[in-house]
Design a protein around this motif. Sequence first.
Motif, short mmCIF file in Angstrom:
data_model
loop_
_atom_site.label_atom_id
_atom_site.label_comp_id
_atom_site.label_asym_id
_atom_site.label_seq_id
_atom_site.Cartn_x
_atom_site.Cartn_y
_atom_site.Cartn_z
N GLY A 35 0.82 -1.20 0.00
CA GLY A 35 0.00 0.00 0.00
C GLY A 35 0.86 1.25 0.00
O GLY A 35 2.08 1.19 0.21
N CYS A 36 0.23 2.36 -0.22
CA CYS A 36 0.93 3.64 -0.15
C CYS A 36 1.33 3.92 1.30
O CYS A 36 0.75 3.37 2.25
N PHE A 37 2.27 4.81 1.49
CA PHE A 37 2.78 5.10 2.83
C PHE A 37 1.66 5.46 3.79
O PHE A 37 0.81 6.30 3.52
N ASN A 38 1.65 4.78 4.93
CA ASN A 38 0.76 5.07 6.05
C ASN A 38 -0.72 4.79 5.75
O ASN A 38 -1.59 5.24 6.47
N CYS A 39 -1.01 4.05 4.65
CA CYS A 39 -2.40 3.74 4.32
C CYS A 39 -2.81 2.43 5.01
O CYS A 39 -2.09 1.43 4.91
N PRO A 40 -3.95 2.41 5.70
CA PRO A 40 -4.38 1.20 6.39
C PRO A 40 -5.03 0.17 5.46
O PRO A 40 -5.30 -0.95 5.88
N VAL A 41 -5.30 0.55 4.22
CA VAL A 41 -6.03 -0.36 3.32
C VAL A 41 -5.11 -1.37 2.66
O VAL A 41 -5.42 -2.55 2.57
N SER A 42 -3.95 -0.89 2.17
CA SER A 42 -3.00 -1.76 1.46
C SER A 42 -3.71 -2.56 0.37
O SER A 42 -3.73 -3.79 0.37
N CYS A 43 -4.28 -1.84 -0.60
CA CYS A 43 -5.12 -2.48 -1.60
C CYS A 43 -4.32 -3.17 -2.69
O CYS A 43 -4.87 -3.97 -3.46
N SER A 44 -3.02 -2.90 -2.80
CA SER A 44 -2.22 -3.53 -3.82
C SER A 44 -1.74 -4.91 -3.37
O SER A 44 -1.66 -5.19 -2.17
N ARG A 45 -1.44 -5.75 -4.35
CA ARG A 45 -0.95 -7.09 -4.07
C ARG A 45 0.36 -7.32 -4.82
O ARG A 45 0.53 -6.85 -5.94
N TYR A 46 1.26 -8.06 -4.19
CA TYR A 46 2.50 -8.47 -4.85
C TYR A 46 2.34 -9.94 -5.19
O TYR A 46 2.17 -10.78 -4.31
N CYS A 47 2.40 -10.24 -6.50
CA CYS A 47 2.13 -11.60 -6.97
C CYS A 47 3.37 -12.21 -7.61
O CYS A 47 4.27 -11.50 -8.08
N SER A 48 3.40 -13.54 -7.66
CA SER A 48 4.47 -14.24 -8.36
C SER A 48 3.95 -15.54 -8.92
O SER A 48 2.96 -16.10 -8.43
N VAL A 49 4.60 -16.01 -9.97
CA VAL A 49 4.29 -17.30 -10.59
C VAL A 49 5.48 -18.21 -10.36
O VAL A 49 6.62 -17.86 -10.70
N GLN A 50 5.21 -19.38 -9.77
CA GLN A 50 6.29 -20.27 -9.37
C GLN A 50 6.61 -21.34 -10.40
O GLN A 50 7.76 -21.79 -10.51
N ASP A 51 5.60 -21.76 -11.18
CA ASP A 51 5.79 -22.90 -12.07
C ASP A 51 5.29 -22.58 -13.47
O ASP A 51 4.60 -21.58 -13.70
N GLY A 52 5.63 -23.48 -14.42
CA GLY A 52 5.10 -23.38 -15.77
C GLY A 52 5.89 -22.41 -16.65
O GLY A 52 6.94 -21.89 -16.25
#
Length: 370
Positions: A35-52
């Motif tokens: 999330g943006c600095f000091n925001c309680p929502v943290s609406c963003s996600r950090y994703c990754s693909v492990q296989d394939g």
Amino acid sequence: MGFLPTRNFQESVFAASSNFSGENLKDNYVQRNKGCFNCPVSCSRYCSVQDGPYAGTKGEGPEYESISAFGSKCGNDNLEAVLHSNMLCNRLGLDTIGTGNVLAWSMDCVDKGIFSSRDLGLDGLGFGNHKAMIQAIHKIAARQDGGDILAQGSWRAARTLGGQALVVHSKGLDYPAVDVRGTKGMAMSFAVSPRGGDHLKGLCLFEVAPDVYSHILKSELGIDPGDKYWLKYETKAGLMAWQEDWHCVVDSLGLCKLEGIALKPVLPAHFHRLLVTATGWSGDVRDLRRAGERIWNLERMFNCREGLDRKDDYPPERLMQEPIKNGPSKGECLDREKYETLLTEYYSLRGWNLETGIPTSETRSRLGLS
């Protein structure tokens, strides 16, 4: 409700949409919240693909618009390809909505024989071919082969390659992940937006989720939405003007659009209270909205100076001629006569010339813009 653009707005329901569910993302790809600095929502996600084949893909997102752009719009049901496309755009400095739309438009043109995938120097570009989609993103970023043309965006690319009637845009800007044939007020909002088909200038969730926002519609605007409010033209001129003004206020206060517009119960009175508490400003809520109205009119005046007028405030012809093909909103399209009436009512509320859409001298004087 059947408003998800699919296969370049040919359809409005995507059969494979469950592949892109929040549950699937969370269970299999999301690593952590951001999330943006000091925001309680943290609406963003950090994703990754492990296989394939897309193993090693990682980064922030994708957001809803990006999933639609590289998923349903391109007829692509491979979520990992969507994640990879989103990562590429973030790293290469490309807008995901514009990139997804130009690819979906290209696929539509190839499908209809306007030009071929080979003409663009691509292998098998077409709906559902995620490998060709990834290849095209690289070529757009490198301005290589047909990617040099596609890098201009679908509206300009169509002037070179043909297929202008298949571009879903207003003022040259591609539409986001809403099929406005079923959301009549938003159709006008995208069309009149100073930047064109832009959901960040006047996206009105009040229209598409009236059951959630009905009490706000009544308390703030005196509107009783009734049944299937999104299909109505009535009251939308006032609703859209109200929403546009407050979008300008939220931007100017440095607030997040998600918190400031999309989520209840944040209302104009809360924006006012925040501003007064932070600065000691002495104006009231009406003064604050007037500031938003002034900004909207100033942007309009800029566009008018550059030659834009009423002719530029229409949705694409395609959405007025082709009904929605499937889903709950099957058969819906934009009625030209009703849209004309809606646009005229909007101009009247805004204090703009009804023929040209130029703010009148009285309006400019009232807002201190003369």
